[in-house]
Design a protein around this motif. Structure first.
Motif, PDB file in Angstrom:
ATOM      1  N   GLY A  24       7.210  -1.939 -59.019  1.00  0.00           N
ATOM      2  CA  GLY A  24       7.444  -3.342 -59.315  1.00  0.00           C
ATOM      3  C   GLY A  24       8.104  -4.092 -58.176  1.00  0.00           C
ATOM      4  N   GLY A  25       8.934  -3.396 -57.384  1.00  0.00           N
ATOM      5  CA  GLY A  25       9.589  -4.052 -56.262  1.00  0.00           C
ATOM      6  C   GLY A  25       8.654  -4.315 -55.101  1.00  0.00           C
ATOM      7  N   GLY A  28       4.252  -7.621 -55.879  1.00  0.00           N
ATOM      8  CA  GLY A  28       4.620  -8.906 -56.439  1.00  0.00           C
ATOM      9  C   GLY A  28       3.403  -9.791 -56.510  1.00  0.00           C
ATOM     10  N   GLN A 156      11.260  -3.930 -67.335  1.00  0.00           N
ATOM     11  CA  GLN A 156      10.555  -3.671 -66.095  1.00  0.00           C
ATOM     12  C   GLN A 156       9.378  -2.724 -66.309  1.00  0.00           C
ATOM     13  OE1 GLN A 156      10.664  -5.008 -63.123  1.00  0.00           O
ATOM     14  NE2 GLN A 156       8.953  -3.677 -62.645  1.00  0.00           N
ATOM     15  N   THR A 160       5.587  -3.571 -65.363  1.00  0.00           N
ATOM     16  CA  THR A 160       4.893  -2.707 -64.407  1.00  0.00           C
ATOM     17  C   THR A 160       3.553  -2.265 -64.984  1.00  0.00           C
ATOM     18  OG1 THR A 160       6.958  -1.913 -63.414  1.00  0.00           O
ATOM     19  CG2 THR A 160       5.009  -0.535 -63.126  1.00  0.00           C
ATOM     20  N   GLY A 212       9.885  -4.199 -50.136  1.00  0.00           N
ATOM     21  CA  GLY A 212      10.493  -4.175 -51.459  1.00  0.00           C
ATOM     22  C   GLY A 212      10.794  -2.787 -51.988  1.00  0.00           C
ATOM     23  N   TYR A 215      14.695  -1.521 -53.172  1.00  0.00           N
ATOM     24  CA  TYR A 215      15.474  -1.926 -54.346  1.00  0.00           C
ATOM     25  C   TYR A 215      15.981  -0.736 -55.146  1.00  0.00           C
ATOM     26  CZ  TYR A 215      13.978  -6.766 -53.636  1.00  0.00           C
ATOM     27  OH  TYR A 215      13.773  -8.024 -53.122  1.00  0.00           O
ATOM     28  N   SER A 291       3.075  -9.842 -62.892  1.00  0.00           N
ATOM     29  CA  SER A 291       3.480  -9.116 -61.688  1.00  0.00           C
ATOM     30  C   SER A 291       4.679  -9.770 -61.023  1.00  0.00           C
ATOM     31  CB  SER A 291       2.302  -9.039 -60.707  1.00  0.00           C
ATOM     32  OG  SER A 291       2.666  -8.327 -59.545  1.00  0.00           O
ATOM     33  N   THR A 292       4.648 -11.089 -60.889  1.00  0.00           N
ATOM     34  CA  THR A 292       5.750 -11.791 -60.227  1.00  0.00           C
ATOM     35  C   THR A 292       7.004 -11.777 -61.086  1.00  0.00           C
ATOM     36  OG1 THR A 292       4.809 -13.846 -61.103  1.00  0.00           O
ATOM     37  CG2 THR A 292       4.279 -13.281 -58.838  1.00  0.00           C
ATOM     38  N   TYR A 295       8.721  -8.489 -60.548  1.00  0.00           N
ATOM     39  CA  TYR A 295       9.413  -8.424 -59.266  1.00  0.00           C
ATOM     40  C   TYR A 295      10.764  -9.129 -59.347  1.00  0.00           C
ATOM     41  CZ  TYR A 295      10.791  -9.477 -54.519  1.00  0.00           C
ATOM     42  OH  TYR A 295      11.526  -9.598 -53.378  1.00  0.00           O
ATOM     43  N   CYS A 296      10.811 -10.301 -59.976  1.00  0.00           N
ATOM     44  CA  CYS A 296      12.064 -11.045 -60.097  1.00  0.00           C
ATOM     45  C   CYS A 296      13.130 -10.208 -60.799  1.00  0.00           C
ATOM     46  CB  CYS A 296      11.844 -12.349 -60.852  1.00  0.00           C
ATOM     47  SG  CYS A 296      10.949 -13.606 -59.935  1.00  0.00           S
TER      48      CYS A 296
END
Length: 442
Positions: A24-25, A28, A156, A160, A212, A215, A291-292, A295-296
């Motif tokens: 997920g990191g 995005g 998350q 994902t 990313g 994280y 997806s975005t 990431y947040c």
């Protein structure tokens, strides 16, 4: 309760939770848009797919280094911890100053706005709703993370799975459109000339799209059996990302062709539109929004841990260094990071901030990996739970690659690179002023 006596984090994240954070990191919005830029700078489908594979292997070298660093120091804070131990408080503060206070909230603001763009497109809302929805998304994510890392991990994991579903849909559509025409997918593109050196320039957006992966190290203090789980999750997560990226680009080539991909502003939507019309474009907009959003969630959780560690060290306000006794979440750090990201969303100033901190972000990767040499020398007689293979080749390869990215970025955008370095150097007087203020307060 002071920061020194606040509760510690609880290790609640398993292997799948940790691997989902890596996936997920990294994934995005980039893979849904940046493939066009890479196609513009390559001359064939085969060259394009090779670039995505090479970029993944280079990133894997860095991931393996981060795996050893995380196994050696499985604490919240990631690179901040490594820099503090290896090089001292000033470099660690400069990292936190640049990343936790500027880059992380700037990234959250930018990607939350992207989420709101796609969300509005998916359900037909006017653009005036973009900023309120982006701010609302950040508020919701912060609220969920207030209940602890496990609540954030459940959210998350869901997003994902949704983003992997969107990627699988793109791949299936691409394979249907390809109909066995592998030769056409890999064939040279004669519609536009590629200038010399463009191939190397095409590697830049590829590497940025693979960014990313760090994280998880920010959250290492909450991973169960970190010496075993961190290397496994980092390797599995990045490996899954490489496979996804190569397959998605194959799908783009199969459905749009190399020339069509290079000319597309939204390749994922254009690919879906070919098979399902506007309903397909709207469906993939939902997938990109998921997806975005995911990431947040990771960026907020990781950035808050860095802020909390800085506060506990006295490098930021002590209240930010506290961990809530019930949820074991850095609630004040989450609130500060989320509030600052919302300010950036509403002001619309996050784009320039991200441009200005790109060089700083890659410098933090270079110096973070460089601490591995210090750890290997300083603790050479102590066993390590995990050791990066082919040492020192892989760390040197990654550091040299990162330095090459910095040089290329500086050549391409000297103004942004100069501002990035200026922002980092501005942290030096801030650091000494902060220390002086602390002494007076004490």
């Amino acid at each position: 309760m002071t920061a020194e006596t606040s509760p510690a984090y609880l290790r609640r994240l398993g292997t799948w939770d940790a691997a989902a954070i890596v996936i997920g990191g990294v994934i995005g919005a980039g893979i849904f848009r940046s493939a066009s830029t890479v196609a513009e700078r390559t001359s064939s489908g085969a060259q394009l797919l090779t670039l995505w594979a090479v970029g993944g292997l280079l990133t894997l070298a860095g991931v393996l280094c981060y795996a050893e660093l995380g196994a050696r120091r499985p604490q919240a804070g990631g690179v901040y911890i490594y820099l503090r131990e290896a090089f001292g408080q000033l470099p660690a503060f400069l990292f936190g100053w640049t990343m936790a206070l500027i880059n992380y909230p700037g990234s959250v603001a930018a990607v939350a706005t992207t989420f709101a763009d796609y969300f509005c497109a998916a359900i037909g809302l006017p653009l005036l709703w973009v900023k309120p929805i982006a701010a609302g998304a950040i508020t919701f994510i912060v609220g969920v993370n207030f209940f602890g890392v496990k609540a954030g991990a459940r959210m998350q994991n869901l997003f994902t799975l949704l983003k992997l579903t969107a990627i699988a849909l793109l791949v299936v559509v691409g394979l249907v459109l390809a109909r066995g025409q592998l030769g056409l997918v890999l064939a040279p593109d004669t519609t536009h000339a590629v200038p010399p050196g463009a191939f190397l320039g095409a590697l830049l957006p590829v590497l940025f799209t693979y960014g990313g992966f760090h994280y998880l190290n920010d959250l290492a203090g909450e991973v169960r059996e970190p010496q075993r789980t961190l290397p496994r999750a980092l390797g599995l997560g990045l490996g899954a990302v490489v496979v996804c990226y190569v397959l998605v680009n194959f799908a783009y080539l199969a459905g749009l062709g190399h020339a069509g991909l290079a000319a597309s502003q939204a390749p994922a939507a254009d690919l879906m539109r070919k098979l399902f019309g506007e309903h397909g474009a709207r469906l993939i907009a939902v997938g990109i929004a998921c997806s975005t959003f995911g990431y947040c969630s990771i960026a907020i959780a990781g950035g808050a841990r860095v802020l909390q560690t800085m506060g506990a060290d006295g490098m930021f306000f002590r209240a930010v260094g506290r961990i809530d006794a019930r949820s074991r979440a850095p609630q004040m750090a989450l609130a500060v990071l989320g509030a600052w990201a919302i300010v950036l969303v509403l002001s619309g100033s996050f784009g320039q901030l991200l441009d200005y901190t790109t060089v700083g972000e890659w410098l933090s990767h270079a110096f973070g990996i460089a601490t591995l040499f210090w750890y290997r020398h300083r603790f050479r007689n102590e066993p390590s739970p995990y050791r990066v293979p082919f040492y020192p080749l892989l760390p040197l390869l990654f550091v040299c690659t990162v330095l090459g990215v910095i040089v290329a970025t500086t050549i391409h955008s000297p103004g942004d690179a100069g501002m990035s370095l200026a922002l980092i150097l501005l942290g030096v007087p801030v650091y000494y002023a902060w220390r002086a203020w602390q002494k007076r307060a004490a």
